[in-house]
Write a protein that holds these residues in place. Structure first.
Motif, short mmCIF file in Angstrom:
data_model
loop_
_atom_site.label_atom_id
_atom_site.label_comp_id
_atom_site.label_asym_id
_atom_site.label_seq_id
_atom_site.Cartn_x
_atom_site.Cartn_y
_atom_site.Cartn_z
N GLY A 211 52.56 -12.17 32.90
CA GLY A 211 53.43 -11.76 33.90
C GLY A 211 52.50 -10.92 34.94
O GLY A 211 53.63 -9.27 35.33
N ILE A 212 51.18 -10.95 35.46
CA ILE A 212 50.85 -9.60 35.42
C ILE A 212 50.37 -10.58 37.17
O ILE A 212 49.77 -11.89 36.89
CB ILE A 212 49.30 -9.43 35.26
N ARG A 213 50.99 -9.58 38.46
CA ARG A 213 50.19 -10.25 39.21
C ARG A 213 48.75 -10.70 39.77
O ARG A 213 47.86 -10.01 39.24
CB ARG A 213 51.33 -9.71 40.50
N PHE A 214 48.37 -11.44 40.60
CA PHE A 214 47.14 -11.58 40.96
C PHE A 214 46.52 -10.65 41.44
O PHE A 214 47.07 -9.62 42.57
CB PHE A 214 46.83 -12.52 42.37
N ASP A 215 45.67 -9.88 40.38
CA ASP A 215 44.57 -8.29 40.99
C ASP A 215 43.08 -8.30 40.81
O ASP A 215 42.98 -6.96 40.54
CB ASP A 215 45.25 -7.52 39.65
N GLY A 216 42.99 -9.45 41.54
CA GLY A 216 41.06 -9.95 41.70
C GLY A 216 40.61 -8.94 43.14
O GLY A 216 41.73 -8.39 43.78
N SER A 217 39.68 -9.54 43.09
CA SER A 217 39.26 -8.89 44.48
C SER A 217 39.39 -9.57 46.06
O SER A 217 40.11 -10.69 45.73
CB SER A 217 37.45 -8.39 44.57
N ASP A 218 39.16 -9.21 47.40
CA ASP A 218 39.76 -9.98 47.67
C ASP A 218 38.36 -11.19 48.50
O ASP A 218 39.03 -12.29 48.45
CB ASP A 218 39.29 -9.22 49.33
N ALA A 219 37.59 -11.12 47.40
CA ALA A 219 36.39 -12.27 47.08
C ALA A 219 36.89 -13.35 46.86
O ALA A 219 36.61 -14.35 46.53
CB ALA A 219 34.84 -11.75 47.40
N GLU B 175 37.72 -16.70 47.42
CA GLU B 175 37.24 -18.30 47.03
C GLU B 175 38.63 -19.23 45.88
O GLU B 175 38.47 -20.42 46.39
CB GLU B 175 36.55 -17.85 45.41
N ASN B 176 39.64 -18.36 45.50
CA ASN B 176 40.69 -18.81 44.97
C ASN B 176 41.35 -19.83 46.21
O ASN B 176 41.25 -20.97 45.96
CB ASN B 176 41.66 -18.38 44.47
N LEU B 177 41.34 -19.43 46.95
CA LEU B 177 42.25 -20.29 48.41
C LEU B 177 41.22 -21.43 48.60
O LEU B 177 41.78 -22.53 49.28
CB LEU B 177 42.36 -19.55 49.96
#
Length: 485
Positions: A464-472, A476-478
């Protein structure tokens, strides 16, 4: 000098037009492998309002929708058509849209509460009444194809909503001509023969129980005598009995082991294949057994796809992928192959397929209630026998650093959303490690549909938590999404 500049400008413009034509041609031609697609997911009613005159409030919580001036049914087919160039400019080559069949529930703007599989929901339509039925959806498909964009249709095989279904249990007459579909009492006329003459006088909770009883035998009477729905009460999300269970109050579980049910669903959704949709994303696939999928749906949809390939962009093979949800990151789900996404990419055993007889004459002999075992005498136990250890494949991997011909002889023809990788997108090392150790479990993991974040789950440890990581990390995910596998 002015003439020279004018001539040079004219030549430059011709070059730009030529380059644009080349770019368009590259975009639209020779794209037949679905692994080349970048998919834009949208909830159609929440995407873009192309026609404010068809905006509709959902039946529940109408005051909140009015106060925010945000009716739940706001986006429409015209809105998607208006934004095709925008989606194309972002670099996407396919659009996955939420289900389009007629829905009925307090909150049905998402499309997952079907009340009539044979019709496109009237609330997506635009115009003066001439564009009715599926005409507007056909226009969307055709205009998307003209721009080199494929349409993936979200479909639901697992369940209906709780307002009955037009073909199997007609509980209401829906007045789709009425412009204001927000008034449930005006547009939903009870079928008193089914619901009883006292239905309008009941409190909402009792109305729900009355509707449900007609489909699920929850009142101790064999009302669903043909077993069009499952009648299984308590279940466990992490056991095979989730295949027969009602997962929510608005998701009344269809008996997909019944040939009558499966054939009707194939007929209804087959009409969209005839219209030219390029693929199906199949909702709640993990709540249907693999044996049922391999017997009742995948070969039938694949055959229709082949029959109507001329309708699709570039005559590409019809692509199907499903939501076999597997939370928390392990490739094998809860130690069970038959509940894991990869299991659905393999054919079911021939001896079980041969023993699968879902004829209506059989189901008419079965009297099943939620308060009992919830099982029939043959088909459900047969599906549970499909629990052998999953095979492995090297189709994803190079051999000795070189490409090799893949072996698809045991492929089911069905692909899956990659939930395990989704949960390992915390960093590239984690994703790589998971794939290196688990990709051989799929018939060919390069066909897995991958995303970082979704409308259901984020990639964080807790649901239930949206992505809340860093821009980096996001970058990297993309990069992984567009280059991995």
């Amino acid at each position: 000098m002015k003439k020279l500049v004018a001539k040079l400008w004219a030549v430059l413009m011709l070059m730009l037009v030529s380059l644009q034509s080349m770019a368009t041609d590259v975009f639209t031609s020779n794209r037949t492998d679905f692994r080349d697609e970048s998919i834009y997911f949208m909830m159609t009613t929440r995407f873009y309002d192309g026609d404010p005159s068809n905006n509709v409030l959902c039946w529940d919580n109408q005051e909140a929708q009015k106060s925010t001036k945000d009716p739940c049914w706001r986006g429409d087919f015209q809105g998607v058509i208006d934004k095709l160039d925008y989606i194309k400019a972002l670099g996407f080559t396919a659009i996955w849209i939420t289900p389009v069949v007629q829905n009925a529930s307090g909150y049905d703007y998402h499309g997952y509460h079907a009340s009539d599989f044979s019709k496109v929901d009237c609330r997506y339509q635009s115009g003066d009444g001439k564009k009715s039925g599926d005409v507007m959806f056909q226009e969307l498909i055709d205009k998307a194809h003209a721009k080199g964009i494929k349409i993936i249709l979200d479909i639901v095989l697992n369940h209906t909503g709780n307002f009955g279904e037009e073909h199997f249990c007609k509980e209401f007459d829906r007045d789709t001509r009425l412009r204001n579909q927000a008034d449930i009492n005006a547009c939903m006329i009870p079928n008193f023969e089914t619901l009883g003459s006292d239905y309008p006088t009941l409190q909402p909770g009792f109305q729900y129980q009355r509707r449900l009883g007609m489909m699920k035998n929850t009142d101790g009477q064999n009302r669903d005598s043909h077993n069009y729905w499952h009648h299984f009460g308590n279940f466990n999300w992490d056991l095979p009995n989730r295949w027969w269970a009602q997962i929510a109050g608005d998701c009344v579980d269809l008996n997909t082991e019944n040939n009558t049910v499966a054939e009707y669903l194939v007929k209804c959704y087959g009409n969209f294949i005839k219209m030219g949709v390029d693929g199906f994303r199949i909702d709640t696939s993990g709540h249907i057994s693999r044996l049922t999928f391999c017997k009742q749906f995948i070969p039938q949809f694949a055959a229709l796809g082949k029959q109507y390939e001329d309708k699709r962009l570039n005559k590409a093979p019809f692509f199907m992928y499903g939501e076999v949800c597997a939370r928390f990151g392990s490739v094998q789900y809860r130690g069970q192959d038959n509940l894991s996404p990869y299991y659905y990419t393999w054919k079911a055993p021939k001896e079980l397929m041969d023993g699968f007889d879902g004829s209506q004459s059989y189901w008419d002999t079965q009297e099943i209630y939620d308060s009992g075992t919830g099982y029939d005498a043959k088909l459900m136990p047969l599906c549970e026998k499909d629990n052998a250890d999953s095979p492995e494949s090297n189709n994803t991997f190079m051999l000795n650093g070189a490409w090799h011909e893949p072996d698809y002889s045991q492929s089911s023809g069905f692909n899956v959303i990659d939930f395990p990788l989704h949960y390992n997108f915390s960093n590239a090392g984690s994703a790589y490690g998971l794939a290196k150790s688990g990709d051989m479990k799929y018939n060919d993991a390069t066909f897995n549909v991958v995303y970082v974040d979704s409308h259901d789950y984020g990639p964080q440890p807790s649901d239930g938590i949206r992505f809340d990581g860093s821009d980096a990390q996001w970058a990297e995910n993309l990069s992984l999404m567009f280059t991995f596998r």
